[in-house]
Write a protein that holds these residues in place. Structure first.
Motif, mmCIF file in Angstrom:
data_model
loop_
_atom_site.group_PDB
_atom_site.id
_atom_site.type_symbol
_atom_site.label_atom_id
_atom_site.label_comp_id
_atom_site.label_asym_id
_atom_site.label_seq_id
_atom_site.Cartn_x
_atom_site.Cartn_y
_atom_site.Cartn_z
ATOM 1 N N LEU A 286 36.370 44.851 44.854
ATOM 2 C CA LEU A 286 37.758 44.846 45.313
ATOM 3 C C LEU A 286 37.881 45.698 46.567
ATOM 4 O O LEU A 286 37.516 46.871 46.551
ATOM 5 C CB LEU A 286 38.683 45.426 44.228
ATOM 6 C CG LEU A 286 39.139 44.453 43.136
ATOM 7 C CD1 LEU A 286 38.017 44.162 42.174
ATOM 8 C CD2 LEU A 286 40.321 45.020 42.399
ATOM 9 N N ASP B 181 46.771 38.847 50.628
ATOM 10 C CA ASP B 181 45.797 39.050 49.555
ATOM 11 C C ASP B 181 44.987 37.771 49.409
ATOM 12 O O ASP B 181 45.538 36.675 49.539
ATOM 13 C CB ASP B 181 46.512 39.310 48.219
ATOM 14 C CG ASP B 181 47.135 40.696 48.168
ATOM 15 O OD1 ASP B 181 47.012 41.430 49.156
ATOM 16 O OD2 ASP B 181 47.738 41.017 47.131
ATOM 17 N N ARG C 66 48.259 32.124 45.681
ATOM 18 C CA ARG C 66 46.958 32.790 45.706
ATOM 19 C C ARG C 66 45.996 31.994 46.577
ATOM 20 O O ARG C 66 46.053 30.771 46.602
ATOM 21 C CB ARG C 66 46.372 32.899 44.298
ATOM 22 C CG ARG C 66 46.992 34.010 43.498
ATOM 23 C CD ARG C 66 46.258 34.204 42.191
ATOM 24 N NE ARG C 66 46.779 35.381 41.503
ATOM 25 C CZ ARG C 66 46.303 36.605 41.669
ATOM 26 N NH1 ARG C 66 45.279 36.812 42.470
ATOM 27 N NH2 ARG C 66 46.827 37.622 41.017
ATOM 28 N N GLN D 204 37.631 40.491 46.063
ATOM 29 C CA GLN D 204 39.084 40.321 46.054
ATOM 30 C C GLN D 204 39.675 41.339 47.022
ATOM 31 O O GLN D 204 39.315 42.526 46.987
ATOM 32 C CB GLN D 204 39.621 40.560 44.628
ATOM 33 C CG GLN D 204 41.089 40.223 44.483
ATOM 34 C CD GLN D 204 41.558 40.282 43.038
ATOM 35 O OE1 GLN D 204 40.797 40.614 42.132
ATOM 36 N NE2 GLN D 204 42.819 39.980 42.815
ATOM 37 N N GLU E 154 41.048 36.037 47.516
ATOM 38 C CA GLU E 154 39.777 36.231 46.832
ATOM 39 C C GLU E 154 38.730 35.359 47.480
ATOM 40 O O GLU E 154 39.046 34.275 47.993
ATOM 41 C CB GLU E 154 39.882 35.847 45.349
ATOM 42 C CG GLU E 154 40.780 36.791 44.575
ATOM 43 C CD GLU E 154 40.749 36.551 43.076
ATOM 44 O OE1 GLU E 154 39.639 36.490 42.519
ATOM 45 O OE2 GLU E 154 41.832 36.423 42.489
ATOM 46 N N ASP F 82 44.497 41.449 38.645
ATOM 47 C CA ASP F 82 43.768 42.201 39.664
ATOM 48 C C ASP F 82 42.767 43.158 39.020
ATOM 49 O O ASP F 82 41.663 43.351 39.522
ATOM 50 C CB ASP F 82 44.736 43.009 40.534
ATOM 51 C CG ASP F 82 45.665 42.113 41.353
ATOM 52 O OD1 ASP F 82 45.276 40.965 41.620
ATOM 53 O OD2 ASP F 82 46.770 42.575 41.699
ATOM 54 N N GLN G 224 32.319 41.997 40.608
ATOM 55 C CA GLN G 224 33.301 41.662 41.629
ATOM 56 C C GLN G 224 33.674 42.924 42.395
ATOM 57 O O GLN G 224 33.850 43.996 41.806
ATOM 58 C CB GLN G 224 34.543 41.034 41.003
ATOM 59 C CG GLN G 224 35.509 40.489 42.056
ATOM 60 C CD GLN G 224 36.665 39.721 41.457
ATOM 61 O OE1 GLN G 224 37.042 39.955 40.330
ATOM 62 N NE2 GLN G 224 37.233 38.820 42.230
#
Lengths: 290, 133
Positions: A12, B36, B6, A42, B38, A54, A10
């Motif tokens: 970030l 924020d 989220r 993310q 994802e 996170d 993943q």
């Protein structure tokens, strides 16, 4: 089941203090590039504290930020295994950097070769009648130890073939990448249920063995094909026969490639029998569990 | 204690079922929003592979998911052994919404944050088949 990804890396994109925000155009373009490359991403920014969620498992994450040459977090600190300062770099340079950094833990972004086409069961509708298990010749379905239907071999499923969903009397089988509802997951109407039930009845009228019927017709087509001397004419004839087969099975929408690759009549009978046996076992098991 | 909202975006990488301009437009708007979020390349692929990340995502309450039909999205998580938490779940259907509608549904404040007393708990009651509440 598809081989599980042993490590899904993943990425970030870190824009919290002391990192500077990415340039707007670069951020969107980089996101698209990473997703196309198979990386989950993310985006962390704003005033929020960095949480345990996170951080996740730091081993399979790479943190990218514009730190102006001075990344405050060394590798391994704050739970992030890999921290990279990407100040001044362009999209392609950053993508290369990610590939390089993650090459150590992941051979290549996974899942690029297989289109994820497989049945997804709506268990709010499914009655575990095992018709799908009986119908599918490719061992996609199986049953749990307590007699419940389960999709066990996703990669055995024939891409773009939604036929099993057509024999489900409860309209409980979805293919999320299918073009139309309710197979694509759209809401199920009463008309849908009535229509699917009618198709199952038609299947029963045909002796419940549509594949055998199709196979017989396919054999006749192949026989004609083998007698043709002209290759082009033979190919046209084969295509014509396959189209006819497709029309016969149009309610099931079995792709021509699947019809063309059906096994021999004996193999079909054997597989169908095996599938029926599995379904009966699962049904018996299910009834004892109730 | 309230959990922050989220956002999860699915790029549906392997098929053209979500219009390209919608995927691209929503991703750009999210990128420029300051929120924020994802994103994952393809929820179907992750489900078939039983990706551990799916479990982490499924455990988050108050999640908005930009993907396809709610029934399919929930089925994909369940198939992976990680059923979605229904508390505060909203699924935004990119197959039927345009960029403006989808972005608005994703970025609007949660009902609780706007002091609206009733927050539907059932997935589908807010943004099920693409209908904006």
């Amino acid at each position: 089941m598809i081989a599980p990804a042993n490590l899904k890396v993943q990425v970030l994109l870190y824009e919290r203090f002391p990192a500077e925000p990415f340039e707007a155009g670069l951020r969107a373009s980089l996101l698209a590039g990473l997703l196309d490359g198979g990386y989950p991403v993310q985006v962390l920014r704003g005033e929020s504290e960095t949480t345990e969620r996170d951080r996740g498992n730091g081993e399979n994450r790479i943190l990218l930020g514009c730190f102006g040459g001075q990344p405050p977090m060394d590798d391994g600190e704050h739970g992030f295994e890999r921290v990279r300062d990407v100040s001044g770099l362009g999209r392609d340079e950053i993508l290369s950097l990610v590939e390089e950094a993650m090459g150590e833990v992941q051979e290549a972004p996974v899942g690029r070769r297989w289109k994820p086409w497989f049945p997804v069961i709506d268990f709010d509708r499914c009655t575990h009648c095992m018709q799908c298990l009986s119908f599918c010749l490719f061992d996609v379905y199986g049953a749990t130890s307590d007699g419940k239907i389960q999709v066990q071999n996703e990669s055995n499923c024939k891409t773009d073939c939604p036929a099993c969903s057509r024999v489900c009397p409860e309209v409980a089988i979805m293919f999320p990448k299918y073009k139309a509802g309710p197979i694509n997951g759209d809401a199920v109407s009463d008309d849908d249920v009535r229509r699917e039930a009618m198709k199952v009845d038609i299947s029963a009228l045909l002796g419940g063995d549509i594949y055998a019927l199709l196979r017989d017709r396919s054999e006749k087509a192949k026989s004609r094909f083998s007698k043709e001397r002209d290759d082009e004419r033979a190919l046209r004839e084969r295509e014509r026969c396959l189209n006819k087969l497709k029309a016969t099975a149009s309610g099931l929408e079995i792709p021509g490639e699947v019809l063309a690759s059906l096994p021999s009549a004996d193999e079909i009978r054997e597989k169908a029998e095996e599938a029926r046996r599995k379904a009966q076992q699962a049904l018996a098991l299910g009834s004892t569990q109730q | 204690m309230d959990h922050p909202r989220r956002i999860l975006y699915c790029h549906c990488a392997f098929a053209q079922v979500i219009p390209k301009d919608v995927k691209q437009g929503v991703l750009e708007r999210l990128a420029d929003s300051g929120a924020d979020f994802e994103c994952v390349p393809d929820l179907c692929e992750m489900s078939a592979r039983r990706e551990p990340l799916l479990q982490q995502l499924s455990e988050q309450p108050n999640t908005r998911i930009a993907a396809c039909y709610p029934r399919a999205v929930q089925g994909l998580f369940t198939a992976a052994g990680s059923p979605l938490k229904e508390s505060g779940l909203e699924i935004v259907n990119l197959r039927v919404l345009n960029v403006d509608e989808a972005t608005e549904a994703l970025l609007q404040p949660a009902a609780a944050e706007t002091a609206t007393p009733e927050v539907p708990e059932t997935p589908g009651s807010e943004t099920t088949n693409g209908e904006l509440s």
